[in-house]
Write a protein that holds these residues in place. Structure first.
Motif, PDB file in Angstrom:
ATOM      1  N   ASP A 172       0.802  -1.002   0.125  1.00 41.82           N
ATOM      2  CA  ASP A 172      -0.028   0.135   0.220  1.00 41.82           C
ATOM      3  C   ASP A 172       0.933   1.172   0.135  1.00 41.82           C
ATOM      4  O   ASP A 172       2.092   1.153  -0.152  1.00 41.82           O
ATOM      5  CB  ASP A 172      -1.037   0.001   1.120  1.00 41.82           C
ATOM      6  CG  ASP A 172      -2.059  -1.133   1.252  1.00 41.82           C
ATOM      7  OD1 ASP A 172      -2.987  -1.027   0.598  1.00 41.82           O
ATOM      8  OD2 ASP A 172      -1.563  -2.143   1.739  1.00 41.82           O
ATOM      9  N   ASN A 174       3.160   3.724  -1.098  1.00 41.48           N
ATOM     10  CA  ASN A 174       3.979   3.706  -2.477  1.00 41.48           C
ATOM     11  C   ASN A 174       4.537   2.547  -2.520  1.00 41.48           C
ATOM     12  O   ASN A 174       4.979   1.890  -3.839  1.00 41.48           O
ATOM     13  CB  ASN A 174       5.042   4.690  -2.367  1.00 41.48           C
ATOM     14  CG  ASN A 174       4.844   5.999  -2.083  1.00 41.48           C
ATOM     15  OD1 ASN A 174       3.739   6.615  -3.098  1.00 41.48           O
ATOM     16  ND2 ASN A 174       5.111   6.684  -0.994  1.00 41.48           N
ATOM     17  N   ASP A 258      13.402   4.706  -5.477  1.00 37.02           N
ATOM     18  CA  ASP A 258      12.591   5.139  -4.453  1.00 37.02           C
ATOM     19  C   ASP A 258      13.530   5.588  -3.077  1.00 37.02           C
ATOM     20  O   ASP A 258      14.471   4.886  -2.893  1.00 37.02           O
ATOM     21  CB  ASP A 258      11.499   4.156  -3.901  1.00 37.02           C
ATOM     22  CG  ASP A 258      10.390   4.949  -3.029  1.00 37.02           C
ATOM     23  OD1 ASP A 258      10.494   5.932  -2.887  1.00 37.02           O
ATOM     24  OD2 ASP A 258       9.735   4.230  -2.689  1.00 37.02           O
ATOM     25  N   HIS A 283      10.063   9.995  -0.078  1.00 36.18           N
ATOM     26  CA  HIS A 283       8.573   9.960   0.677  1.00 36.18           C
ATOM     27  C   HIS A 283       8.779  10.105   2.083  1.00 36.18           C
ATOM     28  O   HIS A 283       9.230   9.041   2.754  1.00 36.18           O
ATOM     29  CB  HIS A 283       7.783   8.695   0.125  1.00 36.18           C
ATOM     30  CG  HIS A 283       7.578   8.701  -1.279  1.00 36.18           C
ATOM     31  ND1 HIS A 283       8.411   8.164  -2.296  1.00 36.18           N
ATOM     32  CD2 HIS A 283       6.541   9.575  -1.983  1.00 36.18           C
ATOM     33  CE1 HIS A 283       7.845   8.004  -3.504  1.00 36.18           C
ATOM     34  NE2 HIS A 283       7.052   9.059  -3.327  1.00 36.18           N
ATOM     35  N   ASN A 298       3.719  10.160   2.784  1.00 33.33           N
ATOM     36  CA  ASN A 298       3.550  10.867   1.497  1.00 33.33           C
ATOM     37  C   ASN A 298       3.440   9.919   0.552  1.00 33.33           C
ATOM     38  O   ASN A 298       4.396   8.773   0.355  1.00 33.33           O
ATOM     39  CB  ASN A 298       4.558  11.952   1.074  1.00 33.33           C
ATOM     40  CG  ASN A 298       4.763  13.186   1.818  1.00 33.33           C
ATOM     41  OD1 ASN A 298       3.953  14.133   1.303  1.00 33.33           O
ATOM     42  ND2 ASN A 298       5.450  13.520   2.741  1.00 33.33           N
ATOM     43  N   GLN A 299       2.276   9.938  -0.177  1.00 32.27           N
ATOM     44  CA  GLN A 299       1.769   8.707  -1.031  1.00 32.27           C
ATOM     45  C   GLN A 299       1.527   9.251  -2.515  1.00 32.27           C
ATOM     46  O   GLN A 299       0.810  10.311  -2.539  1.00 32.27           O
ATOM     47  CB  GLN A 299       0.545   7.897  -0.460  1.00 32.27           C
ATOM     48  CG  GLN A 299       0.922   7.400   0.817  1.00 32.27           C
ATOM     49  CD  GLN A 299      -0.545   7.100   1.522  1.00 32.27           C
ATOM     50  OE1 GLN A 299      -0.933   6.120   1.087  1.00 32.27           O
ATOM     51  NE2 GLN A 299      -0.516   7.430   2.569  1.00 32.27           N
ATOM     52  N   GLU A 300       2.008   8.780  -3.472  1.00 30.43           N
ATOM     53  CA  GLU A 300       2.078   9.273  -4.771  1.00 30.43           C
ATOM     54  C   GLU A 300       0.350   9.756  -5.056  1.00 30.43           C
ATOM     55  O   GLU A 300       0.017  10.455  -5.782  1.00 30.43           O
ATOM     56  CB  GLU A 300       2.655   8.590  -5.785  1.00 30.43           C
ATOM     57  CG  GLU A 300       4.089   8.791  -5.617  1.00 30.43           C
ATOM     58  CD  GLU A 300       4.590  10.001  -6.143  1.00 30.43           C
ATOM     59  OE1 GLU A 300       4.076  10.703  -6.951  1.00 30.43           O
ATOM     60  OE2 GLU A 300       5.583  10.244  -5.435  1.00 30.43           O
ATOM     61  N   ALA A 301      -0.387   8.451  -5.013  1.00 26.29           N
ATOM     62  CA  ALA A 301      -1.952   8.628  -5.180  1.00 26.29           C
ATOM     63  C   ALA A 301      -2.704   9.580  -4.431  1.00 26.29           C
ATOM     64  O   ALA A 301      -3.803   9.941  -4.876  1.00 26.29           O
ATOM     65  CB  ALA A 301      -2.499   7.140  -4.909  1.00 26.29           C
ATOM     66  N   LEU A 302      -2.231  10.065  -3.372  1.00 32.02           N
ATOM     67  CA  LEU A 302      -2.861  11.277  -2.595  1.00 32.02           C
ATOM     68  C   LEU A 302      -2.111  12.344  -2.502  1.00 32.02           C
ATOM     69  O   LEU A 302      -2.869  13.348  -1.973  1.00 32.02           O
ATOM     70  CB  LEU A 302      -2.912  10.580  -1.206  1.00 32.02           C
ATOM     71  CG  LEU A 302      -3.883   9.288  -0.754  1.00 32.02           C
ATOM     72  CD1 LEU A 302      -3.670   9.038   0.643  1.00 32.02           C
ATOM     73  CD2 LEU A 302      -5.259   9.405  -1.267  1.00 32.02           C
ATOM     74  N   GLY A 303      -1.066  12.623  -3.338  1.00 33.70           N
ATOM     75  CA  GLY A 303      -0.337  13.813  -3.333  1.00 33.70           C
ATOM     76  C   GLY A 303       0.777  13.748  -2.444  1.00 33.70           C
ATOM     77  O   GLY A 303       0.480  13.535  -1.086  1.00 33.70           O
ATOM     78  N   HIS A 311      -0.122  11.676   4.244  1.00 35.28           N
ATOM     79  CA  HIS A 311      -1.648  11.035   4.668  1.00 35.28           C
ATOM     80  C   HIS A 311      -1.324   9.745   5.474  1.00 35.28           C
ATOM     81  O   HIS A 311      -0.412   9.009   5.291  1.00 35.28           O
ATOM     82  CB  HIS A 311      -2.484  10.749   3.619  1.00 35.28           C
ATOM     83  CG  HIS A 311      -2.812  12.090   2.523  1.00 35.28           C
ATOM     84  ND1 HIS A 311      -1.852  12.518   1.865  1.00 35.28           N
ATOM     85  CD2 HIS A 311      -3.647  12.697   2.433  1.00 35.28           C
ATOM     86  CE1 HIS A 311      -2.277  13.597   1.153  1.00 35.28           C
ATOM     87  NE2 HIS A 311      -3.537  13.624   1.548  1.00 35.28           N
ATOM     88  N   TRP A 314      -3.078   2.880   4.978  1.00 35.81           N
ATOM     89  CA  TRP A 314      -4.384   2.148   5.032  1.00 35.81           C
ATOM     90  C   TRP A 314      -4.601   1.677   6.465  1.00 35.81           C
ATOM     91  O   TRP A 314      -3.658   1.173   6.807  1.00 35.81           O
ATOM     92  CB  TRP A 314      -4.266   0.961   3.751  1.00 35.81           C
ATOM     93  CG  TRP A 314      -5.346   0.148   3.702  1.00 35.81           C
ATOM     94  CD1 TRP A 314      -6.534   0.371   2.912  1.00 35.81           C
ATOM     95  CD2 TRP A 314      -5.575  -0.941   4.693  1.00 35.81           C
ATOM     96  NE1 TRP A 314      -7.568  -0.634   3.368  1.00 35.81           N
ATOM     97  CE2 TRP A 314      -6.837  -1.513   4.086  1.00 35.81           C
ATOM     98  CE3 TRP A 314      -4.833  -1.819   5.730  1.00 35.81           C
ATOM     99  CZ2 TRP A 314      -7.414  -2.574   4.907  1.00 35.81           C
ATOM    100  CZ3 TRP A 314      -5.588  -2.875   5.928  1.00 35.81           C
ATOM    101  CH2 TRP A 314      -6.764  -3.133   5.522  1.00 35.81           C
TER     102      TRP A 314
END
Length: 396
Positions: A172, A174, A258, A283, A298-303, A311, A314
């Protein structure tokens, strides 16, 4: 039901597992040690004092496979300090590496706990034939943390805590890319290195390159030699890596896919320079021993927003509670200042043999006691402002 079984990936039997100064082990060929003369009974606490070496890993999973509870001992402790951990956790034995034999010997003399050299132990050991089944909420590891005041307290992490945290880290947020090669430069006795570097890599079935003790220049050489694609580190390591690049232009700059930062606030200027020099993104995340450790990133899908810790991951709820109501958790609306609280699968089971501290830290299903930072509440979508991260030292 078992951390050792849930984390390792038997399907990757021929995939590289550990790399260390010429030693290469595969998932299918890695012994998890057992020895009848040193039988670990179900629920036994076993202390483990070692740098980032192969024997740490095999002993760690061996203790779990035998149904025991791992008590990591930081290698920087003195003998008397280590003895306090052994006595408090009521360990049955201390496994140690020769590099820290003096500390182990002193701690053993003070407590009477038998000290066993893991290199000698490993040399004559046979792989275990099976695992001792444990329940999800059974203790797996006890991490000692000083909290905000007083003597170190043993934070109990369960098998569920460990399996869920490394699974979330691996798949989940990244995630960990298939075929990644992870630099294991964070101390494995610390929850950050143990869960986010080691366990998450094992959960994903990828290679971990161990560095016994971090040295930036050697890390650059190691990353080039082993084709490292991912690094998990604290801010001081990123600063030292940038310094080493400047001082050693003859060493090619590894091109990473990464990078993860935690443990303290990462200055935005350092983040931006590292991303530019190493051609990757950092991240930044947030967590501590009592939260297994990862609870935000910090997650790419959420900004991604530099200067924040991103954020909630999960399965984790984050909130800002009213500091003026210490007897319960009373959440505040956006824009108010208060205390960070969290709940979810990452939250520890309490402090070992310390019900008073456990009751103070765990309120109404939320964990609060060590997260004593006062900060602006988030807006929607929730973004936690960067603070001291794992150590929670106030950011300047």
């Amino acid at each position: 039901r078992l951390a050792a079984r849930g984390i390792t990936a038997p399907a990757m039997a021929r995939a590289p597992l550990l790399q260390l100064t010429g030693i290469s082990l595969t998932f299918g060929g890695t012994p998890v040690f057992d020895d009848l003369s040193l039988t670990v009974q179900e629920g036994d606490r076993v202390a483990l004092l070692a740098p980032n070496v192969v024997e740490f890993v095999t002993s760690y999973y061996g203790i779990l496979a035998a149904g025991g509870v791992v008590v990591p001992v930081p290698t920087l402790l003195q003998g008397r300090e280590a003895a306090y951990l052994l006595e408090t956790a009521e360990v049955s034995r201390l496994l140690h590496h020769p590099a820290v034999a003096a500390t182990a010997t002193k701690a053993s003399e003070i407590t009477g706990v038998p000290a066993v050299d893991i290199t000698t132990y490993a040399a004559g050991a046979e792989p275990v034939s099976n695992f001792v089944a444990r329940e999800p909420l059974d203790p797996a590891v006890i991490f000692f943390t000083s909290g905000t005041t007083g003597k170190p307290k043993g934070a109990i992490l369960t098998h569920l805590n460990l399996v869920m945290n490394c699974t979330v880290s691996a798949f989940d947020g990244n995630g960990v890319a298939a075929g990644a090669v992870v630099l294991g430069c964070l101390p494995l006795f610390h929850i950050f290195g143990q869960s986010v570097s080691l366990n998450a890599a094992f959960r994903r079935g990828v290679t971990v390159v161990l560095q016994p003790r971090f040295d930036a220049t050697e890390a650059l050489r190691l990353m080039n030699a082993e084709g490292v694609t991912m690094i998990c580190a604290v801010p001081t390591m990123y600063i030292q890596l940038l310094k080493a690049v400047g001082e050693h232009p003859e060493i090619p700059v590894p091109q990473l896919a990464d990078a993860i930062s935690g443990g303290a606030s990462l200055p935005v200027a350092v983040l931006e320079k590292f991303e530019r020099v190493f051609s990757t993104k950092i991240h930044e995340g947030y967590g501590l021993s009592e939260t297994s450790p990862s609870i935000t990133s910090n997650q790419e899908a959420l900004g991604v927003e530099p200067g924040t810790v991103g954020h909630a991951l999960w399965g984790i709820d984050m909130g800002i509670a009213d500091l003026t109501v210490p007897e319960r958790v009373e959440l505040l609306p956006p824009g108010e200042r208060g205390e960070v609280v969290c709940r979810g699968h990452a939250i520890f089971a309490g402090y070992w043999n310390n019900p008073a501290a456990s009751a103070e830290a765990l309120q109404d299903g939320w964990f609060a006691d060590r997260i004593r930072e006062v900060m602006p509440n988030w807006t929607t979508p929730p973004t936690v402002l960067a603070t001291g991260c794992a150590a929670l030292a106030p950011a300047s």
